[in-house]
Motif scaffolding. Structure first.
Motif, mmCIF file in Angstrom:
data_model
loop_
_atom_site.group_PDB
_atom_site.id
_atom_site.type_symbol
_atom_site.label_atom_id
_atom_site.label_comp_id
_atom_site.label_asym_id
_atom_site.label_seq_id
_atom_site.Cartn_x
_atom_site.Cartn_y
_atom_site.Cartn_z
ATOM 1 N N GLY C 203 0.713 -1.609 -0.197
ATOM 2 C CA GLY C 203 -0.226 0.178 -0.030
ATOM 3 C C GLY C 203 0.779 1.572 -0.073
ATOM 4 O O GLY C 203 0.265 2.232 0.202
ATOM 5 N N LEU C 204 2.476 1.042 -0.580
ATOM 6 C CA LEU C 204 3.142 2.302 -0.674
ATOM 7 C C LEU C 204 3.023 2.561 -1.938
ATOM 8 O O LEU C 204 3.979 3.404 -2.667
ATOM 9 C CB LEU C 204 4.089 2.345 -0.093
ATOM 10 C CG LEU C 204 4.133 1.579 1.503
ATOM 11 C CD1 LEU C 204 5.284 0.865 2.566
ATOM 12 C CD2 LEU C 204 3.767 2.874 2.332
ATOM 13 N N GLN C 205 2.356 2.797 -2.775
ATOM 14 C CA GLN C 205 2.803 3.205 -3.855
ATOM 15 C C GLN C 205 2.899 4.637 -4.143
ATOM 16 O O GLN C 205 3.608 5.129 -5.095
ATOM 17 C CB GLN C 205 0.701 2.521 -5.367
ATOM 18 C CG GLN C 205 1.422 3.341 -6.361
ATOM 19 C CD GLN C 205 1.832 1.861 -6.594
ATOM 20 O OE1 GLN C 205 1.748 0.511 -6.852
ATOM 21 N NE2 GLN C 205 3.435 2.662 -7.950
ATOM 22 N N ALA C 206 2.559 5.124 -3.494
ATOM 23 C CA ALA C 206 2.642 6.879 -3.164
ATOM 24 C C ALA C 206 4.343 6.685 -3.478
ATOM 25 O O ALA C 206 4.798 7.584 -4.332
ATOM 26 C CB ALA C 206 2.198 7.277 -1.884
ATOM 27 N N VAL C 207 4.702 5.828 -2.569
ATOM 28 C CA VAL C 207 6.708 6.011 -2.004
ATOM 29 C C VAL C 207 7.156 5.725 -3.323
ATOM 30 O O VAL C 207 8.146 6.263 -3.858
ATOM 31 C CB VAL C 207 7.275 4.797 -1.228
ATOM 32 C CG1 VAL C 207 8.175 5.573 -1.366
ATOM 33 C CG2 VAL C 207 6.170 5.656 0.282
ATOM 34 N N ALA C 208 6.271 4.936 -4.035
ATOM 35 C CA ALA C 208 7.193 4.486 -5.979
ATOM 36 C C ALA C 208 7.130 5.416 -6.817
ATOM 37 O O ALA C 208 7.971 5.280 -7.488
ATOM 38 C CB ALA C 208 6.428 2.884 -6.139
#
Ligand SMILES: Nc1ncnc2c1ncn2[C@@H]1O[C@H](COP(=O)(O)OP(=O)(O)O)[C@@H](O)[C@H]1O
Ligand SMILES: [Mg+2]
Lengths: 376, 278, 637
Positions: C203-208
């Motif tokens: 759920g860390l797509q934002a970081v990616a």
């Protein structure tokens, strides 16, 4: 116990130890091998018998078709023989299978294609074929020789003292690398040599048989190259040094022979022969690609083993035998057994010959000539 | 005394060279026999023949009354013969313990099922193999045990490699032990110690021994009987004293002229000068 | 050659240490430069440069293609400046000389490339060499046209070569930190798919999205941050790893076992949990890697343990796949043909994967015996060629019209069902499930090979590898022992084949070409023959990054060139690192243990140890002994 100076012992007459025949052995490996041998002989015998019966009843091949097959086999075998020389000489001297030798042949064929294609576009191929052929041969031989010398220098020389499987693995790597390098350089498609001029390729009578000119040319060039090689090995000083090195490297070095140089020469001569074979392959089959080296390479190795590794005359003979066997074998033996699609099985036949020869006659039909350390 | 090994009229030819010529030889149970002779006399070839590495063209070799001709080397080892090599041939990358454990191959029989299912029989056998290996290695004092057990064999010194080779041969549980120049390359102190051990190999382990040796001191101290080979032929045999004063033997070692000029020269000096040549 | 020798002796004559910039071995540098230039031209002409230019590593400055091309002068400069210090001699002090040596090499390399560019510009050879293209010219001139481009090439060569040489000048510690930072940045760029996938899974797509550019590639600022973090971590925890290792070494054996077990449990849990968070692509990748780990572990038994060079190993993979297809596919050609097979076995129902597996394994074992028995007594090099022959024969037979009624010829066998578990079916559409299945079999393979290696059979294999004739003289039946290795290898390959068939759903002869054998061979050799963790790592790195024979890896752009790289890698390994890239952990552990134990021994807590005996400790392992560790010598004659 008295000290006895040895007189000739007067025991019972000594027994001679014969090798046990396969029927006496209880070693299951021997039994298995015997079975394999019998099955192979059985299949060949049965197929051949059926073939003879078919011929007798007039159902089989016409004699002309058979003759054509044999001629095709000889032409192809001559090329196998030329490639086999490289395997044979290197094995004779260094005791290792240069698996990448097929790729040396391929590099010659590709170089031949590049040059002949260029010459064709310039028109020289049509106007003066002989000169063109000489140019193509020269360039191909140069490329193959350079490839093999580089190979020796970069990949094999540092491994000369390693256990013998190490250079073999290396040569597999070299082979794989060269194939894919050529794939990258010229692309995957098959490239065609230009067609031979009509006056050369047309059929002509020769010793009472109709022969395609191309095949005659192939046989002629192969024969001339062989003769040149024979002269080189038997008559020149370098050739004699080569034979000395093949016999025993250390003694040869003691006698003042530059072993490194002779080994390079050996590779180079093998490469040159492969280059000639590459051009002939292109002239005969026209299509060449990055994969052209693989099968002929393996088959030429088989030819070298059939003829006896290290035995140059044997390699040539082995090539001819394999070429003919491969071209008539399927029709002679498999077809009569009722196996469909035999032409597809041509390579199966070739590989089977390889396996059977290495299993049962690894020393070849005409005797191996290996250096002292490799015989052990 | 029962015959252990009996060799009848054996000949070996390499190409044109007769390495062994119509040889007769025997070992009785419990004997220590030394084979001596100049370099190239065919002594090692003689061992190779007994252990099946070379098959004689003519003649018969019987061990405990049964012929060994045509058997593979591993079958011969299984019958109860084991050897060492003149030019020490260990398995250099295997540990010292493994070198000795692997030699028990023909006395054990677990293959795939045992180790995969960790059967009781397998565990027991492994434990026995290890125990026997440690016992055999322990025979050489502290040199090959302790932290050494897990070291690869190539780290050993020359003398220890020789000891390990003997241990490896012992581990095959032979009846007859063939030692090819066991003290070659050892210093006097080490060879004296090994001589003592060879005596114990018979008294404690019950091995009969055939030994090829150039060191006459060792030969004198342990052998019941000495056989002298030259050019593949037995030129003399008997006790050490008998052989060492035999003029034919001295001649074989020193050449005719020397034998005559030295008169009653002794073999000890002859053998030592011969040793220098190899 | 002679010039080099003369120069070396010059260097020896002058006092080691301080030398001026003119002390460069000009000839050597120039030679290296020539090789650099030719390499760059070669990479261009085989299409690698342009082909890999499409993949961005660091957006927008560095593509994979440029990384390859620019690495050449860097590495070349480093090599040119490298000097081998013989034992007992003082290492020369690094300085201006090294930078000059690197720069010269780079400049010569640049000159070669410049000449090539002139030709590329003047002639059109695209018909003969497809990569003789404007795209290549454009790339090598940095898009600046020939005139400016040539100057640029020379300057870039000079500068990068000098930087490569200058690496020697940096003190050891910063050099290490720098190299770690670079490694991390490149790893982050190369592993983009995995990291992106993993971050998404948690759920860390934002970081990616922050780290990676939309069209692929690491962004510059995050790249710099990653490098800085890596260097900081390396600096902060320097030596901690070694410390932990020593701590572990000094544990009581029981405690050590416990720790190892805990480690194993953590690995297993990770192996189960991680794939849940990974997407399809990465799981697919992992299951392919798993299939190759199985194959590599099998070949490792044959080559690494018993020293048998089998280059027809793919035959057993083929037999496993085909047999599974033969038994489980409802559309297997033999069922519909009217040959003997359907007459005799017509009653045989379509089998479940698990029911078929024992038959598959048995068949592979039988084929192993049939192929192994005749070849096992052969000379090592002939054996290699004959196994190759068998491998090709088997493939050609599967391909032939003759056996098409049984095996389907070129069409192969289709409609192979997945692995039916009753409640679910594992097939190619669910790579995660396939991964778990493969992982189970990999675990079995690891257990089997490690268990066998340390038992009677394994010791006998090793003895045969070291010296076959001595092994025989020590009572080992070499024929049956080697045959066991062959059969174990065949069975492990058939596992892989059986899963492969269920995963792909169809088998064709051209999945089983010689190149599969060669790729497995490369994996085993790169990992280190006879070294189970090494071989597994080899499969992860090579198959995972470059890809398998027909399976793409992380760097999909490589698929055209991976075979070329595999070939080059094989040659390189044999020449430079025949023992493999991944150190043999078991061997290392033993060596460490030895040190500790030897210390104890020297302190003299064993009775009867005299000084004399301790002195007995042998000579340091010589290079020759270590070279022998390949052990292929024994299997030769
Ligand atoms: N495998 C072989 N092939 C050819 N000649 C051999 C072989 N083994 C030994 N010889 C020769 O046989 C002779 C006897 O050698 P060897 O038994 O080693 O002597 P010794 O051990 O008494 O010094 C020597 O001349 C040697 O060269
Ligand atoms: Mg000897």
């Amino acid at each position: 116990m008295a000290a006895t100076t040895s007189a000739k012992p007067t025991g019972p007459t000594p027994v001679k130890n014969k090798k046990k025949s396969v029927f006496q052995t209880n070693n299951w490996v021997d039994i298995f091998l015997t079975v394999v041998r019998l099955v192979a002989i059985g299949i060949i015998g049965l197929g051949f018998t059926l073939f003879v019966i078919q011929q007798a009843t007039g159902e089989g091949l016409s004699s002309e078709a058979l003759r054509n097959l044999i001629v095709a086999g000889i032409a192809q075998g001559a090329m196998y023989g030329l490639i086999a020389l490289g395997y044979s000489m290197v094995y004779g001297v260094l005791g290792f299978i240069n698996f990448a030798h097929g790729e040396v042949f391929m590099s010659g064929a590709i170089a031949g294609w590049i040059v002949s294609d260029t010459l064709f576009k310039n028109g020289l191929w049509e106007s003066n074929f002989i000169v063109s052929l000489l140019i193509v041969l020269t360039v191909s031989v140069f490329v193959s020789t350079a490839a093999t010398i580089l190979m020796e220098r970069i990949a094999y020389r540092p491994l000369r003292e390693s256990p013998r499987l190490i250079p073999l693995i290396t040569s597999i790597g070299v082979s794989f690398f060269m194939q894919n390098a050529v794939l990258g350089l010229i692309g995957p498609s098959s490239k065609n040599f230009p067609a031979l001029p009509e006056w050369l390729s047309k059929k002509r009578g020769f010793l009472g048989i109709e022969l395609e000119g191309t095949k005659l040319l192939v046989l002629f060039v192969a024969f001339v190259s062989m003769a040149g090689l024979w002269f080189f090995v038997e008559r020149t000083k370098t050739g004699k040094a080569m034979r000395a090195v093949a016999e025993d490297k250390e003694i040869a070095a003691l006698m003042g022979i530059n072993v490194d140089r002779i080994i390079i020469t050996t590779f180079a001569v093998g490469g040159a022969m492969a280059g000639v074979a590459g051009v002939l392959w292109g002239l005969l089959f026209r299509g060449v690609s990055f994969l052209t080296g693989f099968l002929p390479g393996i088959k030429a190795f088989t030819a070298a083993v059939i003829g006896g590794v290290g035995n140059l005359g044997g390699s040539m003979a082995g090539g001819l035998i394999l070429g003919v066997a491969e071209s008539v074998g399927p029709l002679l033996i498999l077809e009569p057994l009722g196996i469909p699609g035999v032409s597809q099985l041509k390579d199966v036949v070739a590989f089977s010959v390889l396996v059977l020869v290495l299993l049962f006659k690894p020393s070849g039909l005409f005797g191996e000539r290996l250096s002292a350390e490799d015989r052990a | 005394m029962t015959r252990l090994l009996e060799i009848e009229n054996v000949s070996i030819t390499f190409g044109g060279l007769k390495a062994i010529d119509d040889l007769n030889f025997h070992v009785d149970e419990g004997e220590i026999v030394s084979v001596i002779g100049p370099n190239g006399a065919g002594k090692t070839t003689f061992f190779n023949t007994i252990t099946g590495l070379v098959t004689p063209q003519i003649g018969d070799i019987k061990f405990e009354g049964q012929s060994l001709i045509g058997l593979d080397p591993n079958e011969i080892t299984a019958r109860g013969l084991a050897r060492t090599f003149q030019n020490v041939r260990l398995f250099p990358q295997m540990t010292i313990l493994e070198n000795v454990m692997v030699a028990q191959h023909c006395r054990t029989n677990q293959r795939v099922i045992g180790p995969l299912f960790r059967t009781a029989a397998w565990k027991k056998e492994e434990a026995e193999i290890r125990e026997r290996a440690e016992k055999v290695l322990g025979f050489f004092g502290h040199r090959l045990v302790g932290y050494r057990l897990e070291q690869p064999a190539f780290v050993l010194s020359y003398a220890n490699r020789r000891r390990l080779e003997i241990a490896r041969a012992m581990a095959t549980q032979p009846k007859l032990l063939l030692l090819d120049e066991p003290v070659a390359g050892m210093n006097p102190k080490e060879s004296e110690e090994l001589t003592h051990l060879i005596g114990r190999l018979r008294s404690e382990w019950g091995f009969s021994i055939v030994m090829i040796e150039h060191d006459m001191g060792v030969v004198r101290d342990v052998s019941d009987r000495v056989v002298v080979l030259d050019h593949g032929v037995t030129i003399a045999q008997g006790s050490y004293e008998e052989v060492s004063t035999n003029p034919t033997v001295i001649e074989a070692y020193l050449g005719k002229a020397a034998a005559e000029s030295e008169g009653g020269g002794s073999l000890d000096s002859a053998a030592h000068s011969g040793e220098g040549a190899h | 050659m002679t010039a080099t020798a003369a120069n070396t002796s010059d260097a020896m004559a002058s006092a080691p240490g301080v030398r001026s910039a003119t002390d460069v071995d000009w000839r050597r540098s120039a030679n290296i430069g020539g090789i650099l230039g030719i390499t760059a031209v070669f990479i261009g002409l085989v299409g690698m440069a342009v082909g890999l230019d499409k993949r961005m590593l660091i957006d927008p400055v560095l593509s994979l293609g440029y990384l390859f091309v620019l690495a050449i002068p860097l590495i070349g400069g480093w090599i040119a400046a490298r000097e081998i210090t013989l034992e007992g001699m003082t290492a020369p002090i690094k300085g201006a000389r090294d930078i000059v040596a690197g720069a010269v090499a780079g400049l010569v390399g640049g000159a070669v490339v410049a000449m090539f560019l002139v030709m590329l510009n003047a002639w059109d050879l695209q018909e003969l060499l497809p990569n003789w293209s404007d795209a290549l010219l454009d790339m090598y001139t940095f898009g600046q046209g020939v005139g400016v481009g040539i100057v640029l090439v020379l300057v870039v060569g000079l500068v990068l070569g000098a930087i490569g040489g200058a690496v020697h000048v940096i003190p050891a510690k910063p050099r290490r930190l720098l190299s770690i930072a670079v490694q991390w940045v490149i790893s982050f760029a190369v592993l983009e798919a995995v990291i992106d996938d993993l971050l998404g899974g948690f759920g860390l797509q934002a970081v990616a999205d922050v780290i990676y550019a939309r069209r692929g590639g690491l962004l510059i600022i995050p790249g710099l941050i990653i490098g800085a973090i890596a260097a900081f971590v390396a600096h902060r925890f320097e030596g901690k790893g070694a410390e932990l290792k020593t701590q572990y070494m000094e544990l009581e054996p029981e405690r050590k076992n416990q720790v190892s077990k805990q480690g194993l449990i953590i690995m297993v849990v990770l192996g189960i949990v991680l794939p849940i968070f990974l997407g399809k692509i990465v799981n697919e990748l992992l299951s392919n890697v798993g299939l190759f780990i199985l194959l590599a572990l099998g070949l490792n038994v044959v080559i690494g343990r018993a020293g048998i060079l089998d280059i027809g190993y793919v035959a057993f993979f083929a037999v496993g796949s085909y047999m599974m297809a033969f038994l489980t596919s409802p559309l297997a050609p033999w069922r519909e043909s009217d040959g003997i097979l359907s007459a005799v076995f017509g009653w045989l129902p379509v089998l479940n994967w698990f029911v078929a597996l024992p038959i598959v394994v048995l068949t592979a074992a039988i084929v192993g015996v049939l192929i192994g028995t005749p070849v096992i007594r052969m000379r090592g090099d002939y054996l290699a060629i004959v196994t190759l022959g068998f491998g090709e024969i088997i493939r050609l037979l599967f391909l032939s019209d003759w056996l098409a009624p049984t095996f389907g010829g070129a069409q192969g066998i289709r409609s192979i069902p997945g692995v039916n578990l009753g409640f679910a079916e594992i097939n190619g559409t669910d790579p995660r499930a396939v991964f778990y299945l493969v992982a189970i079999f990999v675990a079995i393979a690891i257990y089997v090979s490690s268990q066998l290696e340390t038992s009677r059979l394994g010791r006998a294999w090793m003895a045969i590898r070291e010296d076959e004739s001595v092994a025989e003289a020590m009572g080992i039946n070499t024929v049956t022992t080697k045959l066991f290795a062959f059969v174990v290898g065949a069975i492990l390959a058939s596992f892989s084949g059986a899963i492969f068939a269920a995963k792909v759903g169809s088998v064709f002869p051209n999945s089983f070409e010689l190149l599969v054998s060669i790729i497995i061979l490369v994996v085993v050799i790169v990992g280190g023959m006879g070294n189970i963790p090494g071989v597994m790592m080899g499969a992860v790195v090579l198959i995972g990054v470059l890809g398998g024979p027909s399976q793409p890896g992380l760097l999909q752009e490589f698929s055209e060139f991976k075979l070329l790289i595999y070939g080059a890698l094989l040659v390189f390994m044999m020449l430079k690192k025949p023992e493999g890239l991944i150190p043999n952990a078991a061997r290392n552990r033993e060596l460490h243990q030895e040190e500790a134990l030897q210390d104890a021994w020297l302190k003299g807590d064993k009775p009867g140890t005299t000084k004399d005996e301790v002195d007995d400790a042998g000579p340091a392992p010589s290079a020759a002994d270590i070279d022998g560790s390949l052990g292929l010598g024994g299997a030769t004659s």
